[in-house]
Every structure is written in C-alpha cells, then in structure tokens.
Write an enzyme that holds these catalytic residues in place. Sequence first.
Site, mmCIF file in Angstrom:
data_model
loop_
_atom_site.group_PDB
_atom_site.id
_atom_site.type_symbol
_atom_site.label_atom_id
_atom_site.label_comp_id
_atom_site.label_asym_id
_atom_site.label_seq_id
_atom_site.Cartn_x
_atom_site.Cartn_y
_atom_site.Cartn_z
ATOM 1 N NE ARG A 1 -4.266 -1.585 0.213
ATOM 2 C CZ ARG A 1 -5.421 -1.373 0.832
ATOM 3 N NH1 ARG A 1 -5.656 -0.252 1.457
ATOM 4 N NH2 ARG A 1 -6.359 -2.298 0.792
ATOM 5 N NE ARG B 1 -7.321 5.450 2.066
ATOM 6 C CZ ARG B 1 -8.152 4.567 2.579
ATOM 7 N NH1 ARG B 1 -9.417 4.863 2.736
ATOM 8 N NH2 ARG B 1 -7.719 3.372 2.949
ATOM 9 N NE ARG C 1 -10.182 7.050 -4.031
ATOM 10 C CZ ARG C 1 -11.476 7.311 -4.199
ATOM 11 N NH1 ARG C 1 -11.869 8.115 -5.143
ATOM 12 N NH2 ARG C 1 -12.365 6.726 -3.412
ATOM 13 C CG ASP D 1 -8.796 -3.286 -4.391
ATOM 14 O OD1 ASP D 1 -8.216 -2.612 -3.531
ATOM 15 O OD2 ASP D 1 -9.583 -4.225 -4.103
ATOM 16 C CE1 TYR E 1 -12.856 -7.160 1.835
ATOM 17 C CE2 TYR E 1 -11.233 -8.785 1.137
ATOM 18 C CZ TYR E 1 -11.583 -7.704 1.921
ATOM 19 O OH TYR E 1 -10.678 -7.175 2.797
HETATM 20 O O1 CP3 Z 1 -0.121 -1.580 -2.498
HETATM 21 C C1 CP3 Z 1 -0.357 -0.684 -3.323
HETATM 22 O O2 CP3 Z 1 0.008 0.495 -3.184
HETATM 23 C C2 CP3 Z 1 -1.048 -1.088 -4.611
HETATM 24 C C3 CP3 Z 1 -2.473 -0.970 -4.637
HETATM 25 C C4 CP3 Z 1 -3.365 -1.841 -3.759
HETATM 26 C C5 CP3 Z 1 -4.606 -1.388 -3.266
HETATM 27 N N1 CP3 Z 1 -5.244 -2.434 -2.670
HETATM 28 C C6 CP3 Z 1 -5.114 -0.032 -3.434
HETATM 29 C C7 CP3 Z 1 -6.231 0.420 -2.594
HETATM 30 C C8 CP3 Z 1 -3.229 -3.184 -3.368
HETATM 31 C C9 CP3 Z 1 -2.058 -4.122 -3.577
HETATM 32 C C10 CP3 Z 1 -4.433 -3.534 -2.697
HETATM 33 C C11 CP3 Z 1 -4.701 -4.882 -2.175
HETATM 34 C C12 CP3 Z 1 -5.918 -5.130 -1.419
HETATM 35 N N2 CP3 Z 1 -7.176 -4.608 -1.615
HETATM 36 C C13 CP3 Z 1 -6.024 -6.065 -0.369
HETATM 37 C C14 CP3 Z 1 -4.906 -6.969 0.104
HETATM 38 C C15 CP3 Z 1 -3.945 -6.273 0.976
HETATM 39 C C16 CP3 Z 1 -4.498 -5.879 2.316
HETATM 40 O O3 CP3 Z 1 -4.493 -4.674 2.572
HETATM 41 O O4 CP3 Z 1 -4.880 -6.769 3.079
HETATM 42 C C17 CP3 Z 1 -7.342 -6.056 0.096
HETATM 43 C C18 CP3 Z 1 -7.906 -6.890 1.230
HETATM 44 C C19 CP3 Z 1 -8.069 -5.135 -0.708
HETATM 45 C C20 CP3 Z 1 -9.524 -4.827 -0.642
HETATM 46 C C21 CP3 Z 1 -9.785 -3.420 -0.327
HETATM 47 N N3 CP3 Z 1 -9.451 -2.362 -1.137
HETATM 48 C C22 CP3 Z 1 -10.418 -2.908 0.827
HETATM 49 C C23 CP3 Z 1 -10.930 -3.739 1.989
HETATM 50 C C24 CP3 Z 1 -10.459 -1.526 0.675
HETATM 51 C C25 CP3 Z 1 -11.143 -0.551 1.597
HETATM 52 C C26 CP3 Z 1 -10.364 -0.298 2.827
HETATM 53 C C27 CP3 Z 1 -9.439 0.852 2.609
HETATM 54 O O5 CP3 Z 1 -8.248 0.736 2.926
HETATM 55 O O6 CP3 Z 1 -9.966 1.891 2.175
HETATM 56 C C28 CP3 Z 1 -9.808 -1.198 -0.536
HETATM 57 C C29 CP3 Z 1 -9.597 0.143 -1.097
HETATM 58 C C30 CP3 Z 1 -8.231 0.526 -1.565
HETATM 59 N N4 CP3 Z 1 -7.397 -0.262 -2.292
HETATM 60 C C31 CP3 Z 1 -7.615 1.796 -1.379
HETATM 61 C C32 CP3 Z 1 -6.362 1.738 -2.029
HETATM 62 C C33 CP3 Z 1 -5.357 2.839 -2.172
HETATM 63 C C34 CP3 Z 1 -8.225 2.988 -0.677
HETATM 64 C C35 CP3 Z 1 -9.388 3.505 -1.473
HETATM 65 C C36 CP3 Z 1 -9.375 5.000 -1.746
HETATM 66 O O7 CP3 Z 1 -8.365 5.586 -2.102
HETATM 67 O O8 CP3 Z 1 -10.488 5.551 -1.618
#
Ligand code: CP3
Length: 372
Positions: free
Chosen positions: A29, A33, A42, A79, A155
């Site tokens: 990640r 944000r 974004r 994602d 999910y």
């Molecule tokens: O790592 C990186 O920088 C690359 C991008 C990336 C994202 N999600 C961007 C993201 C990666 C590799 C993921 C993986 C991901 N997504 C996982 C596995 C890793 C982990 O954290 O356990 C999971 C479970 C998800 C599912 C997911 N995506 C959830 C549950 C959420 C909402 C919770 C949150 O953190 O907001 C997301 C959204 C998400 N994916 C964001 C980002 C940058 C935030 C959304 C936003 O910017 O509004």
Amino acid sequence: MAGGTHVKKLLLRVLDGDAGVPPPIWLMRQAGRFLPEYRAVRTQAGSFLDLCYTPELAATVTLQPVERFGMDAAILFSDILVIPDALGQSVRFVEGEGPVLEPVRDVQALAQLTTARVESHLAPVMETVRLVRRDLSDDVTLIGFAGAPWTVATYMVEGSSSRDYAQVKGWAFGDPEGFERLVSLLVEATTIYLCAQIEAGAEVVQLFDSWASVLPEDQFRRWVIKPTREIVAGVRARHPTIPIIGFPRGAGLLYEAYVAETGVNGVGLDSQVPVAWAAGALQGKVAVQGNLDPIFLLRGGEGMRQAARNILTALGSGPLIFNLGHGVLPATPPDHVAELIALVRETGVRETGVRETGARETTVRATGAGRG
Ligand code: CP3
C-alpha cells in the site's frame, strides 16, 4: 553466481536466493491515501474503481511513491476486487465504508459469473502495466498482483469486509464441493489475470491472502495452500522463470507448509511472525519479505528504528525484501517512510565500510531459494 548477475535488479536477485546488502525495500500500500499527491489524483478520478481502470492516472499513482522515496519496486495500482468485478459480480467502493458487493452465497449464484470477459475487462490494467514499465527506471522492479482465491472469496461471499467470516466459512465448511466451484473459478481467473500482467511487463507477481489467518489447519490446506499451488503452477506453465511472492497473512505455524507446498519464491511475513524463527524455518527455502508493524512506521522515532534494526539483524544476512507486515496506514507521515528507507539503505555500511555502488552490487549466495 549466475552470469549477468551484476545487471539483474536487486529485488530479482534476492528472489533468486541472494542476500542483498542492503536489502531491497518497498511497502505494501505504498501508493495510497497517506500521500497528498495520491489524494489529488484520486479526487480527479472520481470513484476508486475509475482510478483503477484509467491507465494514465493509475500509472501516475503507481509511480508516485517511487518518485518521492526511491523504493526498489513499484507495485501496480489496482485492487484485488477487480477480479469479482471482471467475473460479473457487482462491486462498489463506498466512501468511508470500503467495498460493497452483491453477495454470492451458493452454487446457483455462480451461474452469473464467467471468466470469459476477464482479459477484456481488465485490459486497462494491462495498459497501466505497460505505461509504468515504460517510465520506470532500470533498477526498479515492477510488481504485479492479485488477491488469492480465499481472500477474494471472503469479499464475494460476505459482500463486504467482515468481522467473523461466518458466511464464507459456513459455505466452505458446510458445502465444500459447492465452494470449490467458486474457488476453481477464482484460480482460473487469477491465473489468466497474472499471466496477462506478466505479458504486459510485470517482473514479479504477489498473491495477497490477507485473511488466511481465519482458517483451521485442514481448511487452510484446502482453501489457501491448494489454490495457491494451482495458480503458481498455472502461471509457471506459461512463464517458467517468473518470481512469485505469496502473502498468507496470519498463517502462523502453517507458514512452513505454505512455503513447502505452494512453490512460491518469496513469502510475505506478517508482523507477528518471529523473525528468528523465520530465519531458520523459512529463509533457507525462499526469500522472506516483511515484517515491520505498520504502527511503528506511523509513529516513527526510535521505536521504528529499533524495530527495523531487529528485522535487519535477524534476516539481513539471507534473502530479505524489507517491507511492512501489512499495508501503510493512511495517517502515516510521509517523512517516516523516507527515514525508514534511509535506515534500511545504511545496512551493511558500518559493518563493511563499503557504500555506493560497491555495496549495492555485493550479493552473497545465501540459500537454495529461487527455483525459476
Ligand atoms: O499496495 C499498493 O500500493 C497497490 C495498490 C493496492 C490497493 N489495494 C489499493 C487500494 C493493493 C495491492 C491492494 C490490495 C488489497 N485490496 C487487499 C490486500 C492487501 C491488504 O491490505 O490486506 C485487500 C484486502 C483489498 C480490498 C480493499 N481495497 C479494501 C478492503 C479496501 C477498503 C479499505 C481501505 O483501505 O480503504 C480497498 C480500497 C483501496 N485499495 C484503497 C487503495 C489505495 C483505498 C481507497 C481509496 O483511495 O479511496
């Protein structure tokens, strides 16, 4: 040491089993944000999925952390939930709430899902990969990724993030033959997706199994190890030398079976994994990645420095990719990331007195890892 080792990127050499001095570093990640420049893009993109499917913007945010901090790897911005979206399930990201999916809870509901459109639906993601590879400097590795079937299924079945995983575990434990059909669909879709990322320019792929921790042993073997092994084999059938990192977060004692049985080249360690144990039990077989607790990074200071040094001391003489034990938290001050990277890059400097190109090109054959 293989010929041409000196030109191979540091992170790829570590996945071959070399000890990098200092170790390569990137952060799960790392695009997100906590970076003001991410929040700006974004906002411009509209919805989160629109950002994932707009190659120019997704490439921009993929490169942002690398440009600001100089990590050794960029991770594709996308994602794990683009797979259910590509299969035909309704997926939305609700502001302040997270993902919301129309739940799939039985075999009948699988009829609406198909792998036929995975490649075309995810074509914009491959375009992102191509754009990033074009702009990435020669010493930085591009990591592609997907969610592992178990975690993506949580999910798809729960319909959102979950507290107890009652629905998905209930289906898996109560109707394993039916649930197996969902998992098989995910194995197929994920294999197609990762191969397409590799063909577009991803140099390593990582499988995120963020909820591997919630399964008892026999269920872990069936829903975490087995599908991961199938994906690794399927990807290797087309791309025999591609390094693959698996991240079965919270696997505990089952990390050993995961490493022995899936065929991954590298394993992501969550923050609870004892580093001395990992050095003995895992690092002789694969490269390890991790495992600083994201709260240490958020808080910074001497606590962060001490925790990072503990990891470097325990794991730094073998194949190590420095990372967190889970993703960067949104409240993390960017300065802390810069300080962590500087600290990791000092590794080996005091001990050897070498710095600069000399230190970065020094590798020691440490294990038999890397079967690619
Ligand atoms: O790592 C990186 O920088 C690359 C991008 C990336 C994202 N999600 C961007 C993201 C990666 C590799 C993921 C993986 C991901 N997504 C996982 C596995 C890793 C982990 O954290 O356990 C999971 C479970 C998800 C599912 C997911 N995506 C959830 C549950 C959420 C909402 C919770 C949150 O953190 O907001 C997301 C959204 C998400 N994916 C964001 C980002 C940058 C935030 C959304 C936003 O910017 O509004």
